[in-house]
Design a protein around this motif. Structure first.
Motif, PDB file in Angstrom:
ATOM      1  N   ILE A 215       0.861   6.471  21.910  1.00 58.62           N
ATOM      2  CA  ILE A 215       1.997   6.266  21.007  1.00 58.62           C
ATOM      3  C   ILE A 215       2.999   5.305  21.640  1.00 58.62           C
ATOM      4  O   ILE A 215       3.515   4.392  20.984  1.00 58.62           O
ATOM      5  N   GLU A 216       3.273   5.508  22.933  1.00 59.68           N
ATOM      6  CA  GLU A 216       4.200   4.625  23.652  1.00 59.68           C
ATOM      7  C   GLU A 216       3.718   3.177  23.606  1.00 59.68           C
ATOM      8  O   GLU A 216       4.502   2.253  23.373  1.00 59.68           O
ATOM      9  N   ARG A 217       2.426   2.973  23.826  1.00 65.09           N
ATOM     10  CA  ARG A 217       1.876   1.617  23.775  1.00 65.09           C
ATOM     11  C   ARG A 217       2.029   1.030  22.367  1.00 65.09           C
ATOM     12  O   ARG A 217       2.428  -0.128  22.218  1.00 65.09           O
ATOM     13  N   ALA A 218       1.712   1.833  21.345  1.00 69.64           N
ATOM     14  CA  ALA A 218       1.793   1.349  19.969  1.00 69.64           C
ATOM     15  C   ALA A 218       3.233   0.998  19.593  1.00 69.64           C
ATOM     16  O   ALA A 218       3.482   0.013  18.883  1.00 69.64           O
ATOM     17  N   ILE A 219       4.192   1.774  20.076  1.00 71.87           N
ATOM     18  CA  ILE A 219       5.606   1.473  19.815  1.00 71.87           C
ATOM     19  C   ILE A 219       5.986   0.172  20.509  1.00 71.87           C
ATOM     20  O   ILE A 219       6.615  -0.709  19.911  1.00 71.87           O
ATOM     21  N   HIS A 220       5.596   0.042  21.763  1.00 72.03           N
ATOM     22  CA  HIS A 220       5.944  -1.147  22.548  1.00 72.03           C
ATOM     23  C   HIS A 220       5.345  -2.415  21.950  1.00 72.03           C
ATOM     24  O   HIS A 220       5.996  -3.464  21.913  1.00 72.03           O
ATOM     25  N   GLU A 221       4.107  -2.314  21.441  1.00 73.96           N
ATOM     26  CA  GLU A 221       3.423  -3.484  20.911  1.00 73.96           C
ATOM     27  C   GLU A 221       3.581  -3.632  19.398  1.00 73.96           C
ATOM     28  O   GLU A 221       3.031  -4.563  18.815  1.00 73.96           O
ATOM     29  N   SER A 222       4.328  -2.707  18.767  1.00 75.35           N
ATOM     30  CA  SER A 222       4.519  -2.710  17.300  1.00 75.35           C
ATOM     31  C   SER A 222       3.169  -2.744  16.581  1.00 75.35           C
ATOM     32  O   SER A 222       2.952  -3.517  15.641  1.00 75.35           O
ATOM     33  N   THR A 223       2.254  -1.876  17.020  1.00 78.39           N
ATOM     34  CA  THR A 223       0.891  -1.882  16.490  1.00 78.39           C
ATOM     35  C   THR A 223       0.797  -1.224  15.122  1.00 78.39           C
ATOM     36  O   THR A 223       0.045  -1.663  14.261  1.00 78.39           O
ATOM     37  N   CYS A 224       1.528  -0.138  14.918  1.00 74.78           N
ATOM     38  CA  CYS A 224       1.538   0.546  13.620  1.00 74.78           C
ATOM     39  C   CYS A 224       2.942   1.106  13.413  1.00 74.78           C
ATOM     40  O   CYS A 224       3.838   0.869  14.234  1.00 74.78           O
ATOM     41  N   ASN A 225       3.158   1.821  12.325  1.00 76.33           N
ATOM     42  CA  ASN A 225       4.513   2.329  12.079  1.00 76.33           C
ATOM     43  C   ASN A 225       4.540   3.766  11.570  1.00 76.33           C
ATOM     44  O   ASN A 225       5.508   4.189  10.938  1.00 76.33           O
ATOM     45  N   ALA A 226       3.471   4.505  11.833  1.00 73.28           N
ATOM     46  CA  ALA A 226       3.446   5.918  11.449  1.00 73.28           C
ATOM     47  C   ALA A 226       2.448   6.677  12.313  1.00 73.28           C
ATOM     48  O   ALA A 226       1.429   6.139  12.737  1.00 73.28           O
ATOM     49  N   LEU A 227       2.759   7.946  12.536  1.00 70.67           N
ATOM     50  CA  LEU A 227       1.935   8.839  13.347  1.00 70.67           C
ATOM     51  C   LEU A 227       1.288   9.891  12.466  1.00 70.67           C
ATOM     52  O   LEU A 227       1.966  10.549  11.678  1.00 70.67           O
ATOM     53  N   LEU A 228      -0.024  10.056  12.600  1.00 70.56           N
ATOM     54  CA  LEU A 228      -0.706  11.203  12.007  1.00 70.56           C
ATOM     55  C   LEU A 228      -0.762  12.284  13.077  1.00 70.56           C
ATOM     56  O   LEU A 228      -1.441  12.117  14.088  1.00 70.56           O
ATOM     57  N   LEU A 229      -0.040  13.373  12.853  1.00 70.29           N
ATOM     58  CA  LEU A 229       0.061  14.432  13.844  1.00 70.29           C
ATOM     59  C   LEU A 229      -0.978  15.515  13.566  1.00 70.29           C
ATOM     60  O   LEU A 229      -0.907  16.225  12.567  1.00 70.29           O
ATOM     61  N   LYS A 230      -1.951  15.616  14.462  1.00 70.12           N
ATOM     62  CA  LYS A 230      -2.942  16.685  14.420  1.00 70.12           C
ATOM     63  C   LYS A 230      -2.678  17.567  15.628  1.00 70.12           C
ATOM     64  O   LYS A 230      -2.933  17.166  16.765  1.00 70.12           O
ATOM     65  N   ILE A 231      -2.177  18.751  15.359  1.00 69.74           N
ATOM     66  CA  ILE A 231      -1.626  19.550  16.451  1.00 69.74           C
ATOM     67  C   ILE A 231      -2.689  19.970  17.455  1.00 69.74           C
ATOM     68  O   ILE A 231      -2.404  20.136  18.646  1.00 69.74           O
ATOM     69  N   ASN A 232      -3.949  20.112  17.029  1.00 70.26           N
ATOM     70  CA  ASN A 232      -4.959  20.507  18.014  1.00 70.26           C
ATOM     71  C   ASN A 232      -5.420  19.329  18.865  1.00 70.26           C
ATOM     72  O   ASN A 232      -6.138  19.506  19.837  1.00 70.26           O
ATOM     73  N   GLN A 233      -4.995  18.110  18.519  1.00 71.04           N
ATOM     74  CA  GLN A 233      -5.258  16.968  19.400  1.00 71.04           C
ATOM     75  C   GLN A 233      -4.309  16.992  20.594  1.00 71.04           C
ATOM     76  O   GLN A 233      -4.725  16.795  21.737  1.00 71.04           O
ATOM     77  N   ILE A 234      -3.032  17.227  20.318  1.00 74.20           N
ATOM     78  CA  ILE A 234      -2.046  17.206  21.391  1.00 74.20           C
ATOM     79  C   ILE A 234      -2.049  18.522  22.164  1.00 74.20           C
ATOM     80  O   ILE A 234      -1.816  18.550  23.366  1.00 74.20           O
ATOM     81  N   GLY A 235      -2.334  19.648  21.467  1.00 77.63           N
ATOM     82  CA  GLY A 235      -2.609  20.890  22.175  1.00 77.63           C
ATOM     83  C   GLY A 235      -1.585  21.993  22.061  1.00 77.63           C
ATOM     84  O   GLY A 235      -1.946  23.152  21.909  1.00 77.63           O
ATOM     85  N   THR A 236      -0.282  21.675  22.143  1.00 72.64           N
ATOM     86  CA  THR A 236       0.735  22.721  22.077  1.00 72.64           C
ATOM     87  C   THR A 236       1.848  22.314  21.122  1.00 72.64           C
ATOM     88  O   THR A 236       2.037  21.133  20.823  1.00 72.64           O
ATOM     89  N   VAL A 237       2.597  23.311  20.668  1.00 74.37           N
ATOM     90  CA  VAL A 237       3.732  23.045  19.778  1.00 74.37           C
ATOM     91  C   VAL A 237       4.795  22.226  20.508  1.00 74.37           C
ATOM     92  O   VAL A 237       5.391  21.304  19.943  1.00 74.37           O
ATOM     93  N   THR A 238       5.026  22.547  21.769  1.00 74.60           N
ATOM     94  CA  THR A 238       6.022  21.812  22.551  1.00 74.60           C
ATOM     95  C   THR A 238       5.685  20.329  22.610  1.00 74.60           C
ATOM     96  O   THR A 238       6.555  19.466  22.409  1.00 74.60           O
ATOM     97  N   GLU A 239       4.420  20.027  22.883  1.00 72.43           N
ATOM     98  CA  GLU A 239       4.004  18.623  22.958  1.00 72.43           C
ATOM     99  C   GLU A 239       4.071  17.959  21.586  1.00 72.43           C
ATOM    100  O   GLU A 239       4.413  16.777  21.479  1.00 72.43           O
TER     101      GLU A 239
END
Length: 316
Positions: A215-239
């Protein structure tokens, strides 16, 4: 939900979405615009359609309840249209509950949906979204739009530049406001080139994997402008809360999304409201594991009463 969380919520005497809002620093819960799957393709259906989903966004509704009414009515009008044109076998549904008519081109699928919106009487109140899931048909550096066709004579390969031309034309011809994963998960170059055109929301799914470094890379390079959040990809609610903060700070859109092989657990409905993501993806208004999420959002809106805010035209 784990027992400790149930006990904690009982101690706090607050609904789950309110607890998530407290954790994330959100003050006002927002009911999201549902991205309702109406036609399925790709690896989620047995037809020849390369793209994974055609979705409708009832942005012109005044409440989440009305959005679901608009979505369900359009969905059932689409069923009638498909049956008229190709028989009842075309009304079989894919993994996410969208119909799987035997169409192979993007435009034929979009034309069916456009006709259903017109027949339902919701012109101007519904926008369209596509989940291309292009990673599944990327071969080398080209995209095979006939990857599902049996006995194909001559594969329909397109370069990244040709895919951009196709998307540009689709956005001109149809009310498309969002395209998810338009290129391969490692095709940063063409994703950025398309995003730079600012024709619609460009959503990173496989590209980002809900991963803060990607995500940080995509923000820095302006690669896209939206995030699809799949919670089991990131792993925890905090993350999950942290990556949503990343996206918000970059002024991105955020879509809380279901997964393939879903259960009737409705946690992501509370997550979307608590994080005020404004966009929500749970499949078609069909099948219990999809309806469980939508029904939970309806209950939340009913509970909030006059305090309920539906994202609507402010879906981003």
């Amino acid at each position: 939900m784990q027992c400790w969380l149930c006990q904690w919520l009982l101690v706090k005497l607050v609904p789950l979405y309110k607890h998530i809002a407290d954790l994330s620093g959100k003050s006002d819960p927002v009911l999201p615009v549902p991205a309702i799957t109406v036609i399925s393709g790709g690896n989620h259906a047995g037809n020849n359609l390369a793209i994974q989903e055609i979705m409708i966004l009832p942005v012109g509704a005044c409440s989440f309840e009305e959005a679901m009414q608009i979505g369900a009515e359009t969905y059932h009008h689409l069923k009638c249209i498909i049956a008229e044109k190709s028989g009842s076998s075309g009304c079989n549904v894919g993994e996410d509950g969208g119909f799987a008519p035997n169409v192979s081109s993007f435009t034929k699928g979009l034309d069916l949906v456009k006709e259903a919106i017109d027949r339902a009487g919701y012109n101007g109140r519904i926008k369209l979204a596509l989940d291309i899931a292009a990673t599944q048909f990327c071969i080398g550096k080209k995209y095979d739009l006939d990857f599902k066709a049996p006995n194909k004579s001559g594969q329909n390969f397109k370069t990244g530049e040709e895919m951009i031309e196709m998307y540009t034309q689709l956005c001109a011809d149809y009310p498309i406001v969002s395209i998810e994963q338009p290129f391969d998960k490692d095709d940063w170059e063409h994703t950025k080139l398309f995003s730079d055109l600012r024709l619609c929301q460009v959503v990173g799914d496989d590209l980002l994997m809900s991963n803060p470094k990607r995500i940080e890379r995509a923000i820095h390079e302006s690669t896209c402008n939206a995030l699809l959040l799949k919670i089991n990809q990131i792993g925890t609610v905090t993350e999950a809360i942290e990556v949503v903060k990343q996206a918000n700070e970059a002024h991105w859109g955020v879509i809380v999304s279901h997964r393939s092989g879903e259960t009737e657990d409705s946690f992501i409905a509370d997550l979307a409201v608590g994080l005020a993501t404004r966009q929500f993806k749970a499949g078609a208004p069909c099948r219990g594991e999809r309806l469980a999420k939508y029904n939970q959002l309806l209950r939340i809106e009913e509970e909030l009463g006059n305090q309920a805010t539906y994202a609507g035209e402010n879906w981003r």
